[in-house]
Design a protein around this motif. Structure first.
Motif, PDB file in Angstrom:
ATOM      1  N   UNK A 225       0.849  -1.184   0.000  1.00  0.00           N
ATOM      2  CA  UNK A 225       0.000   0.000   0.000  1.00  0.00           C
ATOM      3  C   UNK A 225       0.885   1.234   0.000  1.00  0.00           C
ATOM      4  N   UNK A 226       0.278   2.379  -0.258  1.00  0.00           N
ATOM      5  CA  UNK A 226       0.986   3.660  -0.229  1.00  0.00           C
ATOM      6  C   UNK A 226       0.567   4.423   1.017  1.00  0.00           C
ATOM      7  N   UNK A 227       1.540   4.890   1.790  1.00  0.00           N
ATOM      8  CA  UNK A 227       1.285   5.688   2.982  1.00  0.00           C
ATOM      9  C   UNK A 227       1.681   7.130   2.698  1.00  0.00           C
ATOM     10  N   UNK A 228       0.745   8.062   2.879  1.00  0.00           N
ATOM     11  CA  UNK A 228       1.011   9.469   2.627  1.00  0.00           C
ATOM     12  C   UNK A 228       0.760  10.298   3.866  1.00  0.00           C
ATOM     13  N   UNK A 252       4.532 -10.863   6.779  1.00  0.00           N
ATOM     14  CA  UNK A 252       3.790 -10.069   5.809  1.00  0.00           C
ATOM     15  C   UNK A 252       4.602  -9.864   4.535  1.00  0.00           C
ATOM     16  N   UNK A 253       3.887  -9.879   3.404  1.00  0.00           N
ATOM     17  CA  UNK A 253       4.547  -9.701   2.123  1.00  0.00           C
ATOM     18  C   UNK A 253       4.717  -8.222   1.798  1.00  0.00           C
ATOM     19  N   UNK A 254       5.749  -7.916   1.014  1.00  0.00           N
ATOM     20  CA  UNK A 254       5.925  -6.582   0.470  1.00  0.00           C
ATOM     21  C   UNK A 254       6.520  -5.573   1.425  1.00  0.00           C
ATOM     22  N   UNK A 255       6.722  -4.372   0.887  1.00  0.00           N
ATOM     23  CA  UNK A 255       7.222  -3.235   1.657  1.00  0.00           C
ATOM     24  C   UNK A 255       6.315  -2.045   1.385  1.00  0.00           C
ATOM     25  N   UNK A 256       6.253  -1.139   2.353  1.00  0.00           N
ATOM     26  CA  UNK A 256       5.445   0.063   2.186  1.00  0.00           C
ATOM     27  C   UNK A 256       6.124   1.046   1.229  1.00  0.00           C
ATOM     28  N   UNK A 257       5.315   1.717   0.431  1.00  0.00           N
ATOM     29  CA  UNK A 257       5.762   2.903  -0.290  1.00  0.00           C
ATOM     30  C   UNK A 257       5.309   4.100   0.539  1.00  0.00           C
ATOM     31  N   UNK A 258       6.193   5.080   0.705  1.00  0.00           N
ATOM     32  CA  UNK A 258       5.896   6.224   1.563  1.00  0.00           C
ATOM     33  C   UNK A 258       6.084   7.519   0.777  1.00  0.00           C
ATOM     34  N   UNK A 259       5.127   8.432   0.901  1.00  0.00           N
ATOM     35  CA  UNK A 259       5.234   9.765   0.310  1.00  0.00           C
ATOM     36  C   UNK A 259       4.847  10.788   1.366  1.00  0.00           C
ATOM     37  N   UNK A 260       5.768  11.667   1.727  1.00  0.00           N
ATOM     38  CA  UNK A 260       5.485  12.694   2.736  1.00  0.00           C
ATOM     39  C   UNK A 260       5.628  14.070   2.103  1.00  0.00           C
ATOM     40  N   UNK A 261       4.705  14.957   2.455  1.00  0.00           N
ATOM     41  CA  UNK A 261       4.609  16.281   1.840  1.00  0.00           C
ATOM     42  C   UNK A 261       4.785  17.347   2.909  1.00  0.00           C
ATOM     43  N   UNK A 355       0.671   9.241  -8.401  1.00  0.00           N
ATOM     44  CA  UNK A 355      -0.049   8.337  -9.299  1.00  0.00           C
ATOM     45  C   UNK A 355       0.860   7.220  -9.800  1.00  0.00           C
ATOM     46  N   UNK A 356       2.131   7.526 -10.058  1.00  0.00           N
ATOM     47  CA  UNK A 356       3.082   6.483 -10.438  1.00  0.00           C
ATOM     48  C   UNK A 356       3.253   5.470  -9.303  1.00  0.00           C
ATOM     49  N   UNK A 357       3.310   5.962  -8.064  1.00  0.00           N
ATOM     50  CA  UNK A 357       3.451   5.068  -6.915  1.00  0.00           C
ATOM     51  C   UNK A 357       2.243   4.148  -6.785  1.00  0.00           C
ATOM     52  N   UNK A 358       1.056   4.678  -7.024  1.00  0.00           N
ATOM     53  CA  UNK A 358      -0.151   3.850  -6.957  1.00  0.00           C
ATOM     54  C   UNK A 358      -0.099   2.736  -7.990  1.00  0.00           C
ATOM     55  N   UNK A 359       0.394   3.051  -9.183  1.00  0.00           N
ATOM     56  CA  UNK A 359       0.521   2.018 -10.214  1.00  0.00           C
ATOM     57  C   UNK A 359       1.571   0.981  -9.818  1.00  0.00           C
ATOM     58  N   UNK A 360       2.674   1.438  -9.223  1.00  0.00           N
ATOM     59  CA  UNK A 360       3.724   0.506  -8.792  1.00  0.00           C
ATOM     60  C   UNK A 360       3.207  -0.448  -7.719  1.00  0.00           C
TER      61      UNK A 360
END
Length: 376
Positions: A225-228, A252-261, A355-360
């Protein structure tokens, strides 16, 4: 007589300066200046139109699932804006919007029973069990999940409104997979008269709330998932990531994608935990969006320098050991000085990268291979 007049003039001048200082600090330390008038406007729904009638299946090719502009008419909700204004938001028919309220979790961050969950259905917030959200993430493979955390001086109604406005500005019309957009709300409205003290209170609380956010993430079956996070919401996310890595390893599978603004980082966290953040094994990559002209971030960094002499902040991670896992995007030329997710959410760089992160993340969930859908 002259002395009395001088004292009166001095008192008036001090009062004016104090008022200006309060207004300026209210502006720079808050996500937005929320007027009393706008606080009284209820978030209410209008034009209810079906929202959960999407016909996507796991046999649909990825390209056909991307949302390009407005698809079928979705549900509408009226949100509050600054200065008593309102704004209508349309949620795409293929998207879901959830709310997880953790407004009492700073008292007992490990108690997940304090988390209140609801879902936007036909323009209205309906109570749901948290398990329904986590099961939806686990079994509905047509959507990608993003959890968004708001910043400082934000009450519950403002949290809902600003999150939906970020969705409208940044996520609704870009090319991406269908979205499960989750708003994580925590108690960050003004509590103290002195604004610097109020900010420090919420800054410390954001670290504690990060533990509650970590507890929430533990309920999901994977990390895909993406965490913002915006402003102090970024601190909530970073604290959760650090807390999660300290716990016993999970399967748990996978790693988090993180975007901070426009991140506002707590001084204690920056001194103890930020330097080792790039080595966090649970995070695939962290994108940081900053503006050099953001007054609130400047104030936050100044407070940290007074508390932490090293002055180490998140933008330094690029040149630090392991910094390859962190990307800093300077978007000063794309936004104004206003510390607002509504402002940052209109940045071309923010929209494009998120949006690129969501696709990834969507592809990482194992749904796409050569234009065809794979099994789970």
């Amino acid at each position: 007589m002259n002395i009395t007049l001088l004292k009166n003039r001095t008192w008036i001048l001090q009062s004016i300066l104090a008022s200006i200082f309060c207004l300026v600090n209210s502006y720079v330390l808050a996500e937005d200046y929320l007027s009393k008038e706008s606080e009284l406007v209820n978030v209410k729904s209008t034009f209810p139109m079906g929202s959960h009638t999407g016909d996507l299946t796991t046999e649909t090719p990825f390209n056909a699932k991307l949302i390009q502009g407005r698809d079928r008419i979705g549900q509408w909700i009226e949100t509050i804006d600054t200065c008593g204004r309102t704004r209508m938001i349309e949620v795409c028919s293929r998207d879901d919007v959830w709310l997880v309220s953790a407004r009492d979790s700073h008292c007992h961050p490990s108690d997940t029973s304090l988390l209140e969950c609801s879902r936007l259905v036909n323009g209205c917030w309906q109570s749901e069990e948290l398990a329904n959200l986590t099961n939806d993430h686990a079994h509905d493979k047509t959507k990608v999940t993003m959890i968004y955390v708001h910043g400082n001086r934000t009450n519950l109604k403002w949290a809902k409104s600003r999150a939906l406005q970020f969705y409208d500005n940044s996520l609704r019309s870009c090319e991406r997979p269908p979205l499960r957009f989750v708003v994580f709300a925590w108690k960050s409205e003004a509590e103290k008269v002195r604004l610097i003290q109020d900010y420090k209170l919420k800054s410390n609380r954001s670290v504690t709330v990060g533990k509650a956010f970590c507890e929430l993430l533990d309920h999901f079956d994977d990390r895909k998932m993406l965490l913002g996070g915006f402003s102090l919401g970024a601190q909530v996310v970073l604290s959760a990531m650090s807390e999660a890595e300290l716990r016993a390893p999970s399967t748990k599978a996978g790693q988090y994608q993180v975007a901070v603004i426009a991140p506002a980082i707590n001084s204690d966290f920056s001194r103890a935990s930020l330097a080792i953040y790039p080595q966090n094994s649970l995070v695939r990559h962290t994108d940081v969006f900053v503006s050099r002209e953001d007054c609130a971030v400047k104030v936050s960094e100044a407070i940290n320098r007074r508390t932490n002499s090293s002055g180490f902040n998140i933008t330094d991670l690029v040149d630090y050991q392991g910094g390859a896992s962190v990307s800093v995007h300077d978007i000063t030329c794309e936004v104004n000085r206003r510390h607002s997710i509504d402002n940052y959410g209109r940045s071309v760089s923010v929209v494009s990268r998120v949006c690129d992160l969501l696709k990834e993340v969507f592809e990482e969930k194992g749904l796409v291979s050569g234009g065809k859908v794979r099994g789970k």
